[in-house]
Structure formats: C-alpha cells, structure tokens
Design an enzyme around this catalytic site. Structure first.
Site, PDB file in Angstrom:
ATOM      1  N   ASP A   8       0.854  -1.190   0.000  1.00 21.72           N
ATOM      2  CA  ASP A   8       0.000   0.000   0.000  1.00 21.72           C
ATOM      3  C   ASP A   8       0.894   1.246   0.000  1.00 21.72           C
ATOM      4  O   ASP A   8       1.881   1.320   0.725  1.00 21.72           O
ATOM      5  CB  ASP A   8      -0.921  -0.005   1.236  1.00 21.72           C
ATOM      6  CG  ASP A   8      -2.068   0.981   1.086  1.00 21.72           C
ATOM      7  OD1 ASP A   8      -3.222   0.541   0.953  1.00 21.72           O
ATOM      8  OD2 ASP A   8      -1.808   2.214   1.081  1.00 21.72           O
ATOM      9  N   ILE A   9       0.524   2.219  -0.811  1.00 23.88           N
ATOM     10  CA  ILE A   9       1.327   3.432  -0.959  1.00 23.88           C
ATOM     11  C   ILE A   9       1.289   4.284   0.312  1.00 23.88           C
ATOM     12  O   ILE A   9       2.200   5.075   0.572  1.00 23.88           O
ATOM     13  CB  ILE A   9       0.859   4.241  -2.202  1.00 23.88           C
ATOM     14  CG1 ILE A   9       1.967   5.111  -2.742  1.00 23.88           C
ATOM     15  CG2 ILE A   9      -0.412   5.033  -1.907  1.00 23.88           C
ATOM     16  CD1 ILE A   9       1.684   5.668  -4.134  1.00 23.88           C
TER      17      ILE A   9
ATOM     18  N   HIS B  42     -10.339  -5.240  -3.431  1.00 23.52           N
ATOM     19  CA  HIS B  42      -9.004  -5.586  -2.925  1.00 23.52           C
ATOM     20  C   HIS B  42      -9.113  -6.010  -1.472  1.00 23.52           C
ATOM     21  O   HIS B  42      -9.965  -5.518  -0.741  1.00 23.52           O
ATOM     22  CB  HIS B  42      -8.030  -4.410  -3.057  1.00 23.52           C
ATOM     23  CG  HIS B  42      -8.561  -3.109  -2.533  1.00 23.52           C
ATOM     24  ND1 HIS B  42      -9.504  -2.361  -3.215  1.00 23.52           N
ATOM     25  CD2 HIS B  42      -8.326  -2.437  -1.392  1.00 23.52           C
ATOM     26  CE1 HIS B  42      -9.800  -1.278  -2.520  1.00 23.52           C
ATOM     27  NE2 HIS B  42      -9.113  -1.301  -1.399  1.00 23.52           N
TER      28      HIS B  42
HETATM   29  P1  AMP Z   1      -9.745   1.399   0.138  1.00 22.02           P
HETATM   30  O1  AMP Z   1      -9.802   2.707   0.891  1.00 22.02           O
HETATM   31  O2  AMP Z   1     -10.178   0.220   0.914  1.00 22.02           O
HETATM   32  O3  AMP Z   1     -10.414   1.531  -1.208  1.00 22.02           O
HETATM   33  O4  AMP Z   1      -8.198   1.154  -0.100  1.00 22.02           O
HETATM   34  C1  AMP Z   1      -7.497   1.742  -1.134  1.00 22.02           C
HETATM   35  C2  AMP Z   1      -6.053   1.670  -0.742  1.00 22.02           C
HETATM   36  O5  AMP Z   1      -5.273   1.855  -1.899  1.00 22.02           O
HETATM   37  C3  AMP Z   1      -5.615   2.752   0.271  1.00 22.02           C
HETATM   38  O6  AMP Z   1      -5.108   2.127   1.437  1.00 22.02           O
HETATM   39  C4  AMP Z   1      -4.559   3.535  -0.491  1.00 22.02           C
HETATM   40  O7  AMP Z   1      -3.493   3.957   0.325  1.00 22.02           O
HETATM   41  C5  AMP Z   1      -4.105   2.535  -1.551  1.00 22.02           C
HETATM   42  N1  AMP Z   1      -3.574   3.099  -2.793  1.00 22.02           N
HETATM   43  C6  AMP Z   1      -4.097   4.101  -3.537  1.00 22.02           C
HETATM   44  N2  AMP Z   1      -3.328   4.328  -4.614  1.00 22.02           N
HETATM   45  C7  AMP Z   1      -2.304   3.429  -4.560  1.00 22.02           C
HETATM   46  C8  AMP Z   1      -1.176   3.165  -5.387  1.00 22.02           C
HETATM   47  N3  AMP Z   1      -0.941   3.853  -6.508  1.00 22.02           N
HETATM   48  N4  AMP Z   1      -0.323   2.170  -5.012  1.00 22.02           N
HETATM   49  C9  AMP Z   1      -0.541   1.472  -3.892  1.00 22.02           C
HETATM   50  N5  AMP Z   1      -1.583   1.672  -3.073  1.00 22.02           N
HETATM   51  C10 AMP Z   1      -2.452   2.646  -3.392  1.00 22.02           C
END
Ligand code: AMP
Length: 110
Positions: free
Chosen positions: A29-30, A99
């Site tokens: 996760d970023i 996810h």
């Molecule tokens: P959710 O809020 O359950 O939809 O989770 C989305 C997750 O994706 C969050 O924890 C973000 O930090 C993560 N996220 C968003 N963009 C990216 C990215 N480019 N690479 C990795 N993780 C990401």
C-alpha cells in the site's frame, strides 16, 4: 474508466509488487496504515463484494490463499494479521476495484 489498480495491473503505473499470478497481484500500500500493509487485488475489475457473482468464487478463494501464503512468507502467521475489505464510500472504499488489505503490526480493534 480504469481504476488505479487496473493501471498497476497493466504496468502503466509503478507499484511495489509482492506477488503476481494469472488471477491477482499483491502490492505494498502506498500509504501504509500498519507495519505490513499489502493489497491483494484480483486482475478482474470487480468493483467490490456487492457485485461478486457465483463465477467469482474461485477468484475470491484465491485471494485468501494468496494472503495466507504472504503471511507465511512474511513470518506473521503466528504473530497474527488482519484481512479487510471495504465496501462503497460509506464503508471506507476509496478505490472502486475489489481488494483485500493484509495488515499486521498495528491491530485494528473491532
Ligand atoms: P480502500 O480505501 O479500501 O479503497 O483502499 C485503497 C487503498 O489503496 C488505500 O489504502 C490507499 O493507500 C491505496 N492506494 C491508492 N493508490 C495506490 C497506489 N498507486 N499504489 C498502492 N496503493 C495505493
């Protein structure tokens, strides 16, 4: 429109890939919310649990097996971890592509 995860799956934008196969990809996760925070993402662009179909049960089962394998690899199978999926904005979902969050090191109390 493609989600950011579809772009990662298609290697159009970079990510730290922890695991990949025909059905899914696992990335860091970023913006990690715990020591270990990995996202396990099906390659099929399913929006969330609300729209899964019977035909997706193999994919869903596979995502959990991948979490289990990652947990073993990361040596957190005994210390423990959480698997979480958010559904819709009200449920905390920000990326509209299913996810599983694999979290360890900062247990979310429910
Ligand atoms: P959710 O809020 O359950 O939809 O989770 C989305 C997750 O994706 C969050 O924890 C973000 O930090 C993560 N996220 C968003 N963009 C990216 C990215 N480019 N690479 C990795 N993780 C990401």
């Amino acid at each position: 429109m493609d989600s950011i995860f579809t772009k990662i799956i298609n290697k159009e934008i970079p990510a730290e890939i922890r695991y990949e196969d025909d059905l899914c990809i696992a990335i860091n996760d970023i913006n990690p919310k715990s020591e270990i925070h990995i996202l396990v993402i099906p390659k099929k662009p399913i929006k969330n649990i609300n729209v899964v179909e019977k035909e997706d049960k193999n994919i869903l089962g596979h995502l959990f097996i991948v979490c289990k394998n990652l947990a073993k690899e990361l040596n957190i199978e005994k210390s423990g971890y959480q698997i979480l999926t958010n559904v819709e904005e009200g449920g905390g979902q920000t990326v509209m592509h299913l996810h599983l969050h694999l979290l360890s090191g900062n247990t979310l109390k429910l």
